[in-house]
Design a protein around this motif. Sequence first.
Motif, PDB file in Angstrom:
ATOM      1  N   PRO A   1       0.889  -1.747  -0.081  1.00  0.00           N
ATOM      2  CA  PRO A   1       0.000  -0.192   0.124  1.00  0.00           C
ATOM      3  C   PRO A   1       1.142   1.484  -0.114  1.00  0.00           C
ATOM      4  O   PRO A   1       1.891   0.876   0.641  1.00  0.00           O
ATOM      5  CB  PRO A   1      -0.841  -0.036   1.123  1.00  0.00           C
ATOM      6  CG  PRO A   1       0.051  -0.792   2.163  1.00  0.00           C
ATOM      7  CD  PRO A   1       0.833  -1.688   1.512  1.00  0.00           C
TER       8      PRO A   1
ATOM      9  N   TYR B   1      -5.700   0.529   5.118  1.00  0.00           N
ATOM     10  CA  TYR B   1      -5.413  -0.443   6.564  1.00  0.00           C
ATOM     11  C   TYR B   1      -6.001   0.402   7.540  1.00  0.00           C
ATOM     12  O   TYR B   1      -5.015   1.722   8.043  1.00  0.00           O
ATOM     13  CB  TYR B   1      -3.659  -1.288   6.113  1.00  0.00           C
ATOM     14  CG  TYR B   1      -4.350  -1.994   4.956  1.00  0.00           C
ATOM     15  CD1 TYR B   1      -4.119  -3.413   4.691  1.00  0.00           C
ATOM     16  CD2 TYR B   1      -3.635  -1.549   3.898  1.00  0.00           C
ATOM     17  CE1 TYR B   1      -4.203  -4.002   4.481  1.00  0.00           C
ATOM     18  CE2 TYR B   1      -3.895  -2.866   2.246  1.00  0.00           C
ATOM     19  CZ  TYR B   1      -3.494  -3.622   2.621  1.00  0.00           C
ATOM     20  OH  TYR B   1      -3.510  -5.101   1.896  1.00  0.00           O
TER      21      TYR B   1
ATOM     22  N   CYS C   1      -8.428  -4.509   5.795  1.00  0.00           N
ATOM     23  CA  CYS C   1      -8.486  -3.853   5.488  1.00  0.00           C
ATOM     24  C   CYS C   1      -9.987  -2.648   4.800  1.00  0.00           C
ATOM     25  O   CYS C   1     -10.733  -3.947   5.735  1.00  0.00           O
ATOM     26  CB  CYS C   1      -8.041  -2.758   3.978  1.00  0.00           C
ATOM     27  SG  CYS C   1      -8.316  -4.163   2.596  1.00  0.00           S
TER      28      CYS C   1
ATOM     29  N   PRO D   1      -2.006   4.084   4.493  1.00  0.00           N
ATOM     30  CA  PRO D   1      -1.442   3.310   4.261  1.00  0.00           C
ATOM     31  C   PRO D   1      -2.757   2.787   2.995  1.00  0.00           C
ATOM     32  O   PRO D   1      -4.102   2.808   3.856  1.00  0.00           O
ATOM     33  CB  PRO D   1      -1.652   1.712   4.172  1.00  0.00           C
ATOM     34  CG  PRO D   1      -1.089   2.283   6.398  1.00  0.00           C
ATOM     35  CD  PRO D   1      -1.843   3.384   6.686  1.00  0.00           C
TER      36      PRO D   1
ATOM     37  N   TYR E   1      -4.546   1.640  -0.788  1.00  0.00           N
ATOM     38  CA  TYR E   1      -5.160   1.080  -2.218  1.00  0.00           C
ATOM     39  C   TYR E   1      -5.965   1.301  -3.290  1.00  0.00           C
ATOM     40  O   TYR E   1      -6.543   1.578  -2.512  1.00  0.00           O
ATOM     41  CB  TYR E   1      -3.924  -0.378  -2.374  1.00  0.00           C
ATOM     42  CG  TYR E   1      -4.765  -1.370  -2.593  1.00  0.00           C
ATOM     43  CD1 TYR E   1      -5.713  -2.142  -3.281  1.00  0.00           C
ATOM     44  CD2 TYR E   1      -5.104  -1.473  -0.630  1.00  0.00           C
ATOM     45  CE1 TYR E   1      -5.976  -3.335  -2.877  1.00  0.00           C
ATOM     46  CE2 TYR E   1      -5.716  -3.084  -1.261  1.00  0.00           C
ATOM     47  CZ  TYR E   1      -6.763  -3.227  -1.422  1.00  0.00           C
ATOM     48  OH  TYR E   1      -6.905  -4.612  -0.806  1.00  0.00           O
TER      49      TYR E   1
END
Length: 508
Positions: free
Chosen positions: A167, A209, A339, A394, A396
């Motif tokens: 991430p 996360y 996450c 973090p 994505y």
Amino acid sequence: PEDFDMEDLSRLSEIDKSFVIFCMATYGEGDPTDNAQDFYEWLKDTDADLQGIRFAVFALGNKTYEHFNSMGRFVDKKLEELGAERVFERGEGDDDANIEEDFVTWKEKFWPFLCEKFGLERTGGDQSIRDFCLELYDEQRDKVFTGEISRLKSYETQKPPFDAKNPFLASIVVNRELLSGGERSCMHIELDITGSKIRYNAGDHVAIYPTNDAAIVQRYADLLGFDLDQVFSLDNVDEQASKKHPFPCPCSFRTALLHYLDITSTPHTHVLKELSEYAADSNEKDFLSKLTSPTEEGKHQYNEWIVKDHRTLIHVLEDLPSFRPPIDHVLELLPRLQCRYYSISSSPRMHPNRIHVTAVLVDYQTRINRRVAGVATSWLTLKKPNENCPPRVPIYVRKSNFRLPVRPISPVVMIGPGTGLAPFRGFIQERKTAAESGKRLGDTVLYFGCRKQAEDFIYKGELEGFVADKTLTALHAAFSRDQPQKVYVTHLMENNKEELWKILNDGG
């Protein structure tokens, strides 16, 4: 193994008495999970001969969604079409109820059938066999994980591409309250992705996360008596196993509890059953035994005492004073901290270097007066940006199939009560940029709903601006508690059924 070439699936028939169990979860618009995407693409397009392959499928989903268990149902049907033999009927788990109970019920029928079919004898009974052994480190170590998802020191040296195992640390540059009153909270957060090479589309999800509450982590240490800063490793007792550790190791107990393990959800029955041997008091041990039994009484008791009271493992430890399992066994059994996915509430055409998130703070009291706080939202609400050192989280991006029609002239009706507005905010921004580039827009209608106009009409000024500049053809807002008789979005849709029918009839 974690990595398996699907093209070799047909070769399993070469192994005597082999069979495959597929546990398939569904998310979003009937999509596969990230780790099943490649398998789904292969299975969808392949014409492989799977004769001789024996299989069973357990599907996981939530019946409140339209595409309930569609991925498991697809795999079950497709494998049979390719010649594989279904050895047992498909199981279906419903996360809206008790998905673990659904699996246990299916498993209790599945294993005896399987043993009879293949002439096998079950061994081991209910004996607990540890999969991992604890190793403690006294000396200082250079290679110690401090919260990284996969690659050691990946947060110190960021390298694209960024994904679930790698991430990106995005700076929170905006974190403001959207509600104007009341006791609830809804955050508008903007994540800076400058320089990350992350690309997103309106309708995608951003995964964040989170980190667990440090006070709860400390409570574990107080109750179970261990040093949070002790560095350790949980190593698989099977040296040939592909999964060497249950989470990144070595790390400290503090890191494991803060970053890697889900310490605030209700514990599954198999976790309580395996740990029950550590209850020193016979009454407490008997209670846990009954609570985790597969009988109707046990299921009812588990549902009442654990699920409905929302008891976490910490609460169980507090309520059963003699129940003190060793921390390494606890860590082995707790699930990984996952996450959290949020619908992106912005368009890259308008905000190419920022991802917007719209999130309601989860914080409430249970029926036994214990506080439940959302892991991610309680953590995010503390992440207030400052000029010198903005907080980083973090993230994505997970792609989605949820998209606007390709042609801006196509009419659309969007229905987004509360934070369900999030993806549609991105869609509206998308249409605004299309109009600014000279493209004609079809009817763009939004239905929004909340409790009170003066308190939780999120993005009110922005939406009214979209109406004023003709990006939105119409904005229909329902405020359920602003009048004696509750009014919801469905009521407005019924009142406007002619308008809706016309849009659908025009290709919307």
